[in-house]
Design a protein around this motif. Structure first.
Motif, PDB file in Angstrom:
ATOM      1  N   LEU A   1       0.827  -1.188   0.000  1.00 54.52           N
ATOM      2  CA  LEU A   1       0.000   0.000   0.000  1.00 54.52           C
ATOM      3  C   LEU A   1       0.875   1.256   0.000  1.00 54.52           C
ATOM      4  N   ALA A   2       1.957   1.214   0.747  1.00 59.37           N
ATOM      5  CA  ALA A   2       2.873   2.363   0.771  1.00 59.37           C
ATOM      6  C   ALA A   2       3.499   2.588  -0.604  1.00 59.37           C
ATOM      7  N   LEU A   3       3.822   1.512  -1.291  1.00 55.45           N
ATOM      8  CA  LEU A   3       4.390   1.640  -2.638  1.00 55.45           C
ATOM      9  C   LEU A   3       3.369   2.221  -3.614  1.00 55.45           C
ATOM     10  N   LEU A   4       2.125   1.822  -3.489  1.00 52.98           N
ATOM     11  CA  LEU A   4       1.080   2.377  -4.353  1.00 52.98           C
ATOM     12  C   LEU A   4       0.868   3.868  -4.065  1.00 52.98           C
ATOM     13  N   ASP A   5       0.951   4.241  -2.796  1.00 52.12           N
ATOM     14  CA  ASP A   5       0.836   5.661  -2.446  1.00 52.12           C
ATOM     15  C   ASP A   5       1.960   6.464  -3.100  1.00 52.12           C
ATOM     16  N   ARG A   6       3.150   5.916  -3.081  1.00 53.49           N
ATOM     17  CA  ARG A   6       4.271   6.612  -3.737  1.00 53.49           C
ATOM     18  C   ARG A   6       4.073   6.681  -5.241  1.00 53.49           C
ATOM     19  N   ALA A   7       3.546   5.626  -5.818  1.00 54.21           N
ATOM     20  CA  ALA A   7       3.264   5.636  -7.259  1.00 54.21           C
ATOM     21  C   ALA A   7       2.241   6.715  -7.589  1.00 54.21           C
ATOM     22  N   LEU A   8       1.182   6.821  -6.790  1.00 48.14           N
ATOM     23  CA  LEU A   8       0.170   7.850  -7.025  1.00 48.14           C
ATOM     24  C   LEU A   8       0.769   9.252  -6.921  1.00 48.14           C
ATOM     25  N   GLU A   9       1.628   9.450  -5.939  1.00 45.37           N
ATOM     26  CA  GLU A   9       2.287  10.754  -5.796  1.00 45.37           C
ATOM     27  C   GLU A   9       3.130  11.070  -7.027  1.00 45.37           C
ATOM     28  N   ALA A  10       3.861  10.090  -7.524  1.00 50.47           N
ATOM     29  CA  ALA A  10       4.699  10.298  -8.708  1.00 50.47           C
ATOM     30  C   ALA A  10       3.835  10.605  -9.925  1.00 50.47           C
ATOM     31  N   TYR A  11       2.729   9.874 -10.087  1.00 47.04           N
ATOM     32  CA  TYR A  11       1.830  10.137 -11.216  1.00 47.04           C
ATOM     33  C   TYR A  11       1.283  11.558 -11.145  1.00 47.04           C
ATOM     34  N   GLU A  12       0.907  11.992  -9.939  1.00 46.88           N
ATOM     35  CA  GLU A  12       0.355  13.335  -9.784  1.00 46.88           C
ATOM     36  C   GLU A  12       1.379  14.420 -10.125  1.00 46.88           C
ATOM     37  N   ARG A  13       2.639  14.154  -9.806  1.00 44.60           N
ATOM     38  CA  ARG A  13       3.691  15.133 -10.086  1.00 44.60           C
ATOM     39  C   ARG A  13       4.107  15.157 -11.548  1.00 44.60           C
ATOM     40  N   ALA A  23      -5.708   5.775 -12.871  1.00 42.58           N
ATOM     41  CA  ALA A  23      -6.847   4.894 -12.631  1.00 42.58           C
ATOM     42  C   ALA A  23      -6.380   3.493 -12.246  1.00 42.58           C
ATOM     43  N   GLN A  24      -5.359   2.990 -12.905  1.00 41.62           N
ATOM     44  CA  GLN A  24      -4.858   1.657 -12.578  1.00 41.62           C
ATOM     45  C   GLN A  24      -4.294   1.623 -11.166  1.00 41.62           C
ATOM     46  N   ALA A  25      -3.590   2.665 -10.770  1.00 40.86           N
ATOM     47  CA  ALA A  25      -3.057   2.715  -9.406  1.00 40.86           C
ATOM     48  C   ALA A  25      -4.189   2.713  -8.384  1.00 40.86           C
ATOM     49  N   TRP A  26      -5.234   3.505  -8.634  1.00 39.44           N
ATOM     50  CA  TRP A  26      -6.384   3.521  -7.720  1.00 39.44           C
ATOM     51  C   TRP A  26      -7.056   2.152  -7.679  1.00 39.44           C
ATOM     52  N   HIS A  27      -7.161   1.502  -8.817  1.00 37.08           N
ATOM     53  CA  HIS A  27      -7.739   0.157  -8.869  1.00 37.08           C
ATOM     54  C   HIS A  27      -6.918  -0.795  -7.993  1.00 37.08           C
ATOM     55  N   ASN A  28      -5.603  -0.712  -8.104  1.00 30.64           N
ATOM     56  CA  ASN A  28      -4.728  -1.571  -7.305  1.00 30.64           C
ATOM     57  C   ASN A  28      -4.835  -1.257  -5.816  1.00 30.64           C
TER      58      ASN A  28
END
Length: 76
Positions: A1-13, A23-28
């Motif tokens: 879950l922590a890795l997915l949070d970091r992925a979402l942050e990177a996507y947002e930046r 969307a795929q990150a949120w799905h995961n």
């Protein structure tokens, strides 16, 4: 879950807000939250993925169907 949070942050930046990876990150995130038994959080994550996917994809796209399916499993 922590890795997915970091992925979402990177996507947002680094990526446009409507990029399919968001969307795929949120799905995961939803998959992980469901596995942890956090059904309310899983529902929120799947709903966000669904919102993003509906904005970019046709209503009969397999990814939209997949997210609907995962939401249905929460109610099982």
């Amino acid at each position: 879950l922590a890795l997915l949070d970091r992925a979402l942050e990177a996507y947002e930046r680094k990526m446009p807000c409507d990029h399919p990876s968001h969307a795929q990150a949120w799905h995961n995130v939803g998959l992980v939250q469901r596995a942890l038994g956090k059904y309310d959080e899983a529902t929120k994550a799947f709903q966000e993925a669904l919102r993003m996917r509906r904005a970019r994809l046709s209503s009969d796209h397999p990814y939209i169907a997949r997210t609907h399916y995962q939401i249905s499993l929460l109610y099982e």
